[in-house]
Every structure is written in C-alpha cells, then in structure tokens.
Design an enzyme around this catalytic site. Structure first.
Site, PDB file in Angstrom:
ATOM      1  N   CYS A 107     -13.518  52.796 -73.269  1.00  0.00           N
ATOM      2  CA  CYS A 107     -11.926  52.809 -73.208  1.00  0.00           C
ATOM      3  C   CYS A 107     -11.519  52.891 -71.970  1.00  0.00           C
ATOM      4  O   CYS A 107     -10.221  52.685 -71.823  1.00  0.00           O
ATOM      5  CB  CYS A 107     -11.716  53.944 -74.126  1.00  0.00           C
ATOM      6  SG  CYS A 107     -11.960  55.534 -73.287  1.00  0.00           S
ATOM      7  N   CYS A 143     -18.578  59.601 -73.072  1.00  0.00           N
ATOM      8  CA  CYS A 143     -16.866  59.868 -73.049  1.00  0.00           C
ATOM      9  C   CYS A 143     -16.339  61.033 -73.976  1.00  0.00           C
ATOM     10  O   CYS A 143     -16.700  60.993 -75.168  1.00  0.00           O
ATOM     11  CB  CYS A 143     -15.873  58.543 -73.157  1.00  0.00           C
ATOM     12  SG  CYS A 143     -14.413  58.626 -73.239  1.00  0.00           S
ATOM     13  N   GLN A 159     -18.098  50.521 -47.094  1.00  0.00           N
ATOM     14  CA  GLN A 159     -18.967  50.273 -48.030  1.00  0.00           C
ATOM     15  C   GLN A 159     -19.590  51.422 -48.841  1.00  0.00           C
ATOM     16  O   GLN A 159     -20.529  51.353 -49.584  1.00  0.00           O
ATOM     17  CB  GLN A 159     -20.143  49.355 -47.294  1.00  0.00           C
ATOM     18  CG  GLN A 159     -19.698  48.068 -46.635  1.00  0.00           C
ATOM     19  CD  GLN A 159     -20.739  47.695 -45.603  1.00  0.00           C
ATOM     20  OE1 GLN A 159     -21.598  46.810 -46.107  1.00  0.00           O
ATOM     21  NE2 GLN A 159     -20.712  47.955 -44.484  1.00  0.00           N
ATOM     22  N   ALA A 199     -23.206  53.272 -44.152  1.00  0.00           N
ATOM     23  CA  ALA A 199     -23.811  54.507 -44.370  1.00  0.00           C
ATOM     24  C   ALA A 199     -24.197  55.263 -43.154  1.00  0.00           C
ATOM     25  O   ALA A 199     -24.368  56.352 -43.355  1.00  0.00           O
ATOM     26  CB  ALA A 199     -25.361  54.083 -45.041  1.00  0.00           C
ATOM     27  N   THR A 236     -22.765  50.437 -39.392  1.00  0.00           N
ATOM     28  CA  THR A 236     -23.382  49.230 -40.416  1.00  0.00           C
ATOM     29  C   THR A 236     -23.770  48.216 -39.617  1.00  0.00           C
ATOM     30  O   THR A 236     -23.283  47.748 -38.693  1.00  0.00           O
ATOM     31  CB  THR A 236     -21.983  48.933 -41.364  1.00  0.00           C
ATOM     32  OG1 THR A 236     -22.599  47.875 -42.337  1.00  0.00           O
ATOM     33  CG2 THR A 236     -20.975  48.565 -40.777  1.00  0.00           C
ATOM     34  N   SER A 237     -24.642  47.267 -40.403  1.00  0.00           N
ATOM     35  CA  SER A 237     -25.414  46.349 -39.691  1.00  0.00           C
ATOM     36  C   SER A 237     -24.324  44.986 -40.059  1.00  0.00           C
ATOM     37  O   SER A 237     -24.403  43.848 -39.431  1.00  0.00           O
ATOM     38  CB  SER A 237     -26.641  45.865 -40.014  1.00  0.00           C
ATOM     39  OG  SER A 237     -26.639  45.797 -41.305  1.00  0.00           O
ATOM     40  N   CYS A 273     -14.326  58.783 -76.764  1.00  0.00           N
ATOM     41  CA  CYS A 273     -15.052  57.899 -77.834  1.00  0.00           C
ATOM     42  C   CYS A 273     -16.225  57.810 -77.929  1.00  0.00           C
ATOM     43  O   CYS A 273     -16.828  57.032 -78.578  1.00  0.00           O
ATOM     44  CB  CYS A 273     -14.527  56.551 -77.344  1.00  0.00           C
ATOM     45  SG  CYS A 273     -15.063  55.806 -75.785  1.00  0.00           S
ATOM     46  N   CYS A 281     -15.417  55.157 -68.385  1.00  0.00           N
ATOM     47  CA  CYS A 281     -16.248  54.926 -69.822  1.00  0.00           C
ATOM     48  C   CYS A 281     -16.138  53.339 -69.973  1.00  0.00           C
ATOM     49  O   CYS A 281     -15.328  52.700 -69.663  1.00  0.00           O
ATOM     50  CB  CYS A 281     -14.943  55.402 -70.987  1.00  0.00           C
ATOM     51  SG  CYS A 281     -15.716  54.908 -72.589  1.00  0.00           S
ATOM     52  N   HIS A 319     -17.366  49.151 -52.473  1.00  0.00           N
ATOM     53  CA  HIS A 319     -18.287  49.336 -53.403  1.00  0.00           C
ATOM     54  C   HIS A 319     -18.103  50.540 -54.591  1.00  0.00           C
ATOM     55  O   HIS A 319     -18.902  51.055 -55.096  1.00  0.00           O
ATOM     56  CB  HIS A 319     -19.797  49.745 -52.717  1.00  0.00           C
ATOM     57  CG  HIS A 319     -20.192  48.517 -51.843  1.00  0.00           C
ATOM     58  ND1 HIS A 319     -20.998  48.869 -50.861  1.00  0.00           N
ATOM     59  CD2 HIS A 319     -20.073  47.087 -51.788  1.00  0.00           C
ATOM     60  CE1 HIS A 319     -21.352  47.466 -50.560  1.00  0.00           C
ATOM     61  NE2 HIS A 319     -20.846  46.632 -50.765  1.00  0.00           N
TER      62      HIS A 319
END
Length: 270
Positions: A143, A166, A114, A37, A207-208, A169, A140, A132
């Site tokens: 589907c 969606c 991440q 982040a 990042t840690s 569907c 969806c 991530h």
C-alpha cells in the site's frame, strides 16, 4: 585550544592545499558536493565495502537484492538488522556540520549523497539529493504506507524474528533504500544533473565515485566547466582520471571544517 588545533593541522601534508581549494572554490560558486561512505566513518559507521564492513559478511548481490528480499525476507532482514545496528544512535560529525554551514552561508547549493544514514539532514543540510534512498523509514510493498525505522524489532536471534509488516494491510515493510535490481529514483538523478549544471565547483568527499550513476557526475561537472576537487583519505580512480583539478588526501573530519571556515571567511570579505 583553537590555536593548538590549527597548529597541529598545519603539520598535515595536505595543509598547503587548503588555500588552493579556497581560491578555486571562491572564484567559481556555488559548490555542489558528492558524498559517500567515507564522510560517515568519523560518526562510527564503517564503510560497508572496507575490511570488516557489512559486505564482507553479507554478499550485497545476494542479501541486498529485491529478488532475495521477495524470496526470503527474513534472511534479508538478518542483514538489514545488522545494518541498522551500525547506524543506530549515530550523530553527524564535524564534516557533515561543515557542509551544512556552507549551505547556510549560501556557498553550497546541494549535496548529492550515496549514503542512507540521514546524517546530512540531521546536521542541518536542507538540499540533500539521495541516490540510494534513506534508511530512516520503512515502506509497505503493497500500500506504500511509511513508518519510522526506529520501530524495527530488536530480537536477538533470527529464530524469533519476524520481518516487520504494515499496520494498515499487514504486508511486508522494506527500508526506503535502493536495493540491487531497483533503479535510482528518476527525480534524484534529475535533481543531481540540474545541480551539476549550475555549480561552479564540484567537491567529491569520502567516495571513489566508482558506483554508477554517481560516478558520472565528476566528469559531467568538469565538462560543464566546473572545477572538480577530491577530498578522500587515499588516492582513488578519480585522482588521475583527468576530470579532477585538485586532490586532498586526508581525514575529511579535519579537512572540511577548516575548508568551510576559510571559505566562509574568504567570501565574507567580498
């Protein structure tokens, strides 16, 4: 103007370490970078875990879990809409661009991120491994059809908001991000491990590296003979872990462009 910027940066406490990073990296290419982040804060996207971040308002184990999404999708979408509001219209910063320039110069082979903000790709990076997922799309649950997240309704209140469905569907749509209770995609882990095995230097940026399985990568790189370099605003658990060869503590938006410029210059001389 460029000269003035260099003069200002030379006063930073981390400035003397730049040449050390350049020499270490140039001697052991290619670079693989793990980002978190912290690299996107300069783009205006707050760290979700920091003070005032998204997780201070919404408990991630409650709002960002698959069980919660299935039980009460409208409640979870309340959090998701705020998440998308923080990312809407944000652009890559000079840190993202510096990493893209290193890849273009064939000095960087992969970015393992991440983040879900798609900013590495927007900056021009091609080999981006997303642990991530990616918030740019919706999928969806029935589907599997995908659509752009840009079409998320922007109603002001939860009372008048219906979770997106969606068009094919009419089932629920979920962002293509990893919720708590979902596994990290196997193909992402497999690609990351291959990249780590082949890298000469492993940079950890913003990042840690505490969240698993990304947190295992610095140690894996170190044990495979790569030099591990940390670029974070402050010290982290990685700093004194025994797997870190060098740490630079400062703003990545200042450090990365200078590192990229010096490394490209150094390697172009042979």
């Amino acid at each position: 103007m460029r000269g003035e910027k260099q003069e200002d940066l030379s006063e930073r406490t981390w400035f003397p370490q730049i040449e050390k990073v350049v020499e270490l990296t140039a001697a052991q290419l290619p670079v693989v970078v793990l980002t978190g982040a912290g690299i996107s804060v300069a783009s205006g996207i707050p760290d979700f875990r920091s003070k005032g971040g998204l997780w201070e308002k919404f408990d991630p184990f409650d709002y960002a879990s698959m069980s919660s999404f299935r039980e009460d999708p409208a409640r979870v979408w309340e959090m998701l809409r705020e998440l998308y509001a923080t990312m809407c219209g944000k652009k890559p910063n000079v840190g993202h661009q510096a990493l893209a320039a290193l890849e273009q110069a064939e000095l960087l082979s992969s970015i393992i991120t991440q983040n879900i903000d798609h900013l590495h790709q927007q900056a021009g990076s091609l080999d981006v491994i997303e642990f991530h997922g990616n918030g740019a799309y919706l999928e969806c649950l029935s589907c599997g059809a995908r659509s752009s997240a840009r079409k998320i309704p922007k109603q002001a209140s939860r009372k008048h908001f219906s979770p997106p469905t969606c068009k094919q569907c009419n089932e629920l749509l979920k962002p293509t991000v990893i919720f708590f209770g979902e596994p990290i995609p196997f193909h992402a882990v497999e690609r990351a491990l291959r990249a780590v095995q082949k890298c000469g230097t492993f940079w950890v940026v913003g990042t840690s590296a505490d969240v698993m399985p990304a947190g295992t990568l610095p140690a894996a790189a170190s044990e495979n003979g790569a030099k591990v370099i940390e670029i974070n605003l402050v010290e982290t658990s990685l700093t004194h872990s025994g797997h870190c060869d060098l740490s630079i503590h400062g703003r990545q938006e200042e450090i990365l462009p200078l590192l990229a410029e010096r490394l490209i210059e150094r390697c172009s001389k042979g």
